[in-house]
Design a protein around this motif. Sequence first.
Motif, PDB file in Angstrom:
ATOM      1  N   TYR A   1      88.860  20.770 -58.363  1.00 26.82           N
ATOM      2  CA  TYR A   1      89.209  22.189 -58.416  1.00 26.82           C
ATOM      3  C   TYR A   1      90.696  22.446 -58.581  1.00 26.82           C
ATOM      4  CZ  TYR A   1      84.450  23.341 -57.224  1.00 26.82           C
ATOM      5  OH  TYR A   1      83.096  23.478 -57.263  1.00 26.82           O
ATOM      6  N   SER A   2      91.491  21.425 -58.766  1.00 27.76           N
ATOM      7  CA  SER A   2      92.946  21.625 -58.850  1.00 27.76           C
ATOM      8  C   SER A   2      93.377  22.404 -60.090  1.00 27.76           C
ATOM      9  CB  SER A   2      93.669  20.280 -58.796  1.00 27.76           C
ATOM     10  OG  SER A   2      93.323  19.500 -59.928  1.00 27.76           O
TER      11      SER A   2
ATOM     12  N   GLY B   1      87.382  15.388 -49.450  1.00 26.59           N
ATOM     13  CA  GLY B   1      88.456  16.353 -49.657  1.00 26.59           C
ATOM     14  C   GLY B   1      89.271  16.029 -50.902  1.00 26.59           C
ATOM     15  N   PHE B   2      89.532  14.747 -51.115  1.00 25.80           N
ATOM     16  CA  PHE B   2      90.247  14.345 -52.318  1.00 25.80           C
ATOM     17  C   PHE B   2      89.443  14.696 -53.562  1.00 25.80           C
ATOM     18  CE2 PHE B   2      91.183  11.268 -55.658  1.00 25.80           C
ATOM     19  CZ  PHE B   2      92.547  11.462 -55.804  1.00 25.80           C
TER      20      PHE B   2
ATOM     21  N   LEU C   1      87.168  17.063 -53.895  1.00 21.63           N
ATOM     22  CA  LEU C   1      87.188  18.518 -54.091  1.00 21.63           C
ATOM     23  C   LEU C   1      88.518  18.969 -54.692  1.00 21.63           C
ATOM     24  CD1 LEU C   1      85.428  19.803 -50.858  1.00 21.63           C
ATOM     25  CD2 LEU C   1      84.652  20.118 -53.203  1.00 21.63           C
ATOM     26  N   GLN C   2      89.606  18.432 -54.177  1.00 24.03           N
ATOM     27  CA  GLN C   2      90.932  18.783 -54.709  1.00 24.03           C
ATOM     28  C   GLN C   2      91.046  18.362 -56.167  1.00 24.03           C
ATOM     29  OE1 GLN C   2      93.477  20.564 -53.853  1.00 24.03           O
ATOM     30  NE2 GLN C   2      94.740  19.932 -55.566  1.00 24.03           N
ATOM     31  N   TRP C   3      90.562  17.185 -56.485  1.00 25.28           N
ATOM     32  CA  TRP C   3      90.610  16.681 -57.850  1.00 25.28           C
ATOM     33  C   TRP C   3      89.809  17.584 -58.795  1.00 25.28           C
ATOM     34  CZ3 TRP C   3      93.197  12.691 -60.137  1.00 25.28           C
ATOM     35  CH2 TRP C   3      92.781  12.311 -61.409  1.00 25.28           C
TER      36      TRP C   3
ATOM     37  N   TYR D   1      82.613  29.851 -56.638  1.00 24.62           N
ATOM     38  CA  TYR D   1      82.790  28.584 -55.934  1.00 24.62           C
ATOM     39  C   TYR D   1      81.937  28.556 -54.661  1.00 24.62           C
ATOM     40  CZ  TYR D   1      84.890  25.214 -52.756  1.00 24.62           C
ATOM     41  OH  TYR D   1      85.082  24.203 -51.847  1.00 24.62           O
TER      42      TYR D   1
END
Length: 109
Positions: free
Chosen positions: A74-75, A67-68, A70-72, A88
């Motif tokens: 796609y942020s 999750g981290f 993915l957030q990194w 996506y």
Amino acid sequence: LMTDKLELLSLSGVRFFATLGIILGHSIESTWIDDGNLQTQWLSSYTCSTFRRSADDLVSFYFVLSGFGLQWGYSSRDLDSPSIRQKYWIGRLQRFYPDFILSSILSFL
């Protein structure tokens, strides 16, 4: 050559070892062979339970790391745009769907 985002190589390394621990923990119970020796029996039950408990914890750890990641990744993207969201999801399905189909077929053999 500079890029806008830093690549998280250490994250990939940690995810590799988490994956390895998950695979070992979930497979050791089914593959451990007890030869009847009391010392081996104690060792097998102790090792299996330790690896199994560790694997359960590593699954949660793996999901948090993923999750981290993915957030990194796609942020900085504008996911409010329908075309970008569609791109996506198509990319995610193209990445995981073939593995899902293959593993589903193999599980029925």
